[in-house]
Scaffold this active site. Structure first.
Site, short mmCIF file in Angstrom:
data_model
loop_
_atom_site.label_atom_id
_atom_site.label_comp_id
_atom_site.label_asym_id
_atom_site.label_seq_id
_atom_site.Cartn_x
_atom_site.Cartn_y
_atom_site.Cartn_z
N HIS A 188 39.00 -25.42 1.40
CA HIS A 188 39.56 -24.85 2.62
C HIS A 188 41.06 -24.66 2.52
CE1 HIS A 188 36.12 -24.36 5.12
NE2 HIS A 188 35.62 -25.44 4.55
N GLU A 431 22.58 6.87 -4.22
CA GLU A 431 22.89 5.81 -5.17
C GLU A 431 21.89 5.79 -6.33
OE1 GLU A 431 22.92 1.99 -3.23
OE2 GLU A 431 21.17 2.44 -2.02
N ASP A 455 25.50 1.22 -7.32
CA ASP A 455 24.17 1.43 -7.90
C ASP A 455 24.09 2.74 -8.67
OD1 ASP A 455 22.53 -0.83 -7.41
OD2 ASP A 455 22.65 -0.39 -5.28
C1 PEP Z 1 26.42 0.78 -3.72
O1 PEP Z 1 25.39 0.63 -4.38
O2 PEP Z 1 27.43 1.39 -4.13
C2 PEP Z 1 26.51 0.20 -2.36
C3 PEP Z 1 27.51 0.49 -1.56
O3 PEP Z 1 25.54 -0.66 -1.97
P1 PEP Z 1 25.42 -2.19 -2.49
O4 PEP Z 1 26.69 -2.49 -3.26
O5 PEP Z 1 25.27 -3.02 -1.27
O6 PEP Z 1 24.22 -2.14 -3.34
MG MG Z 2 23.56 -0.07 -3.46
#
Ligand code: PEP
Ligand code: MG
Length: 544
Positions: A188, A431, A455
């Site tokens: 903390h 994505e 992704d």
């Molecule tokens: C991504 O995939 O860019 C996204 C924004 O979703 P997450 O990172 O939650 O998978």
């Molecule tokens: Mg994602």
């Protein structure tokens, strides 16, 4: 000059004199007592006094570092009342006929060792909390326990491991930096230092504490985790410049609050924030984000031991919408699976969870869960400007099914006479490479796209985002990714949809101009990056 290395927990530079933190706690000795009842009464009185002090510290912390961070002192009050902790003190007094101070110090040692020996770094960090409350109790037993005096000059506070209450009790106006020999970045103290915007370095080691004295001149570089004691001229000049540049940069960012996200030639872009919890709304407002471009709703599921009910979700979504009046809030439906596993979903173990039953695939196969979330979302929609976004889309048929389910949920609400807004925007995440490639077919079905570059990068480059060993192979600026984003942007605009980017790449300022030239309408980034991206946008001239 001597250099010490630790871990920087707040990036800033401080230059000044050292003040070694002195505790008031006296050495505890074991004394045999005849009147055990008197010792037990002393413990009770000291506990009452300690709780009174903690309440005062809590009130101060509430003002200095906010509710979320002050909460630890409520936890400390609860720890002081913990049954096991109190039983241990009582047992030691009763069975060994010893003084209260000794019973508390043995209990503290045992409990701290137990926490320190746990595997989880969160629990390991709680050892410091046990020591903190016990030191306070011992100080109260000997009628002390107040805050330490600091000099009038602003100083670099050096200690073995500052307890949270010690950190907060120090007069913030007199502290240049914190340096501790031990401690973890999860502690903390580290969290509080970050919230107080004070450079802090932890874990510089025992040697450091043995070597330094009050009044030694030093530089603390919270960016690199280095402490330079008695720095030479060259180091002093270099770090002075670094400190001045950093202050100027932070001031510039503060000056950008309230300003438009507009390029030199007048092109505007929306800069929104990504959040994972209702608690992050403060950061959205503090950093002047225009809205929320991604609320990762799966955290509501991850924080719970069971499916969050429609009512629980409704309350959370309503709170976000109500707290950001007039601002658009895009809430993504649950993205469970892959790296975000929840036991109670009872998903089968998969060889390749990133390519398995995740996100929209769960929603389409477990429609009861999906419909509960959609009902909560539509019900909350009357409290603000809501966008609903669907993750992991790969096909036209998925979007068609999703929209049919949305229609049926709205139809149910109409029958039940439950109000919802007719202006909710519906969007999908781009994505997967598939979604980008067929974005011409998907765009007419939605109001907006939001590119999840995290992704999209993983699936386009076939690089597992969870595997650190693969990082050397990940080129986040890969032409394939940029082309897919451009393709999606062109197709969105052709069909009257808007497009944003909510993956981490949105905050990469070396690409801001590229994104603006593609016609990206919105960038959604971590709250703390909003002003940095605004600064970049305002330096760009697209007419050149
Ligand atoms: C991504 O995939 O860019 C996204 C924004 O979703 P997450 O990172 O939650 O998978
Ligand atoms: Mg994602």
């Amino acid at each position: 000059m001597t250099t010490y290395n630790g871990k920087g927990v707040y990036g800033a530079v401080a230059i000044g004199h050292i003040s070694v933190y002195k505790r008031q706690s006296a050495e505890v000795t074991r004394v045999e007592v005849a009147d055990k009842a008197l010792e037990l009464k002393r413990v009770e009185d000291a506990k009452a006094k300690a709780i009174e002090q903690l309440q005062e510290i809590y009130d101060k912390a509430l003002k200095d570092v906010g509710e979320e961070n002050a909460a630890i002192f409520e936890v400390h009050m609860m720890m002081l009342d913990d049954e096991d902790y109190n039983d241990s003190i009582t047992n030691i007094i009763e069975t060994e006929s010893v003084n209260a101070e000794y019973a508390v110090s043995v209990t503290a040692k045992n409990f701290a060792e137990m926490f320190a020996g746990m595997d989880d770094s969160y629990f390991q960090a709680r050892a410091a909390d046990i020591k903190d409350i016990s030191n306070r109790l011992i100080a109260c037993l000997s009628d002390g326990g107040g805050a330490q005096e600091t000099s009038d000059e602003k100083v670099i506070i050096c200690a073995d491991d500052l307890a949270p209450s010690e950190t907060v009790s120090l007069d913030k106006e007199k502290v240049l930096a914190f340096v501790t020999a031990f401690g973890s970045s999860n502690s903390h103290t580290a969290i509080l230092a970050r919230n107080m915007n004070i450079p802090a370095i932890i874990g510089v080691g025992e040697e450091f504490l043995k070597a330094v004295n009050d009044g030694d001149f030093a530089i603390v570089d919270g960016f690199t985790g280095e402490v330079f004691v008695d720095p030479d001229e060259e180091k002093l000049a270099k770090l002075t410049k670094k400190m001045e540049d950093d202050i100027a940069k932070k001031k510039l960012l503060q000056d950008l609050k309230g300003k438009e996200n507009v390029t030199i030639d007048g092109t505007k872009i929306k800069i929104y924030a990504n959040i994972g919890s209702v608690d992050n709304i403060g950061a959205v407002i503090a950093n002047d984000a225009g809205g929320v471009g991604l609320f990762r709703s799966e955290f509501l599921y991850l924080e719970n031991d069971d499916y969050p009910t429609e009512e629980q979700q409704f309350e959370a979504y309503k709170k976000v919408l109500e707290s950001l009046p007039g601002k658009q809030v895009v809430i993504r439906t649950l993205d469970i699976g892959a790296d975000k596993q929840v036991d109670y979903f009872d998903l089968d173990k998969e060889e390749n969870p990133a390519m398995g039953i995740r996100a929209i695939r769960i929603c389409l196969t477990r429609q009861d869960i999906f419909k509960t979330q959609l009902r909560a979302l539509y019900r909350a929609s009357v409290y603000g400007n809501l966008g609903i976004m669907f993750p992991m889309i790969t096909s036209v048929s998925e979007v068609k099914k999703v929209m049919e389910i949305c229609d049926s949920v709205r139809a149910d609400l109409r029958v039940e006479d439950i109000p919802f807004s007719e202006n909710v925007e519906h969007g999908i995440m781009i994505e997967t490479p598939a979604a980008a490639v067929i974005s011409d077919l998907l765009a007419p079905m939605v109001d907006f796209f939001s590119v999840g570059t995290n992704d999209l990068t993983q699936y386009t480059l076939a690089c597992d985002r969870q595997n650190p060993k693969i990082e050397p192979f990940v080129d986040t600026h890969h032409e394939a990714i940029l082309r897919l984003i451009k393709m999606a942007a062109d197709n969105a605009h052709k069909h009257g949809a808007w497009i944003g980017i909510c993956g981490e790449l949105g905050a990469d300022t070396s690409l801001t101009e590229t994104f603006l030239r593609m016609g990206i309408d919105e960038l959604s980034v971590s709250p703390t990056f909003v002003l940095k991206v605004r600064d970049q946008v305002r330096k760009i001239d697209l007419s050149k």
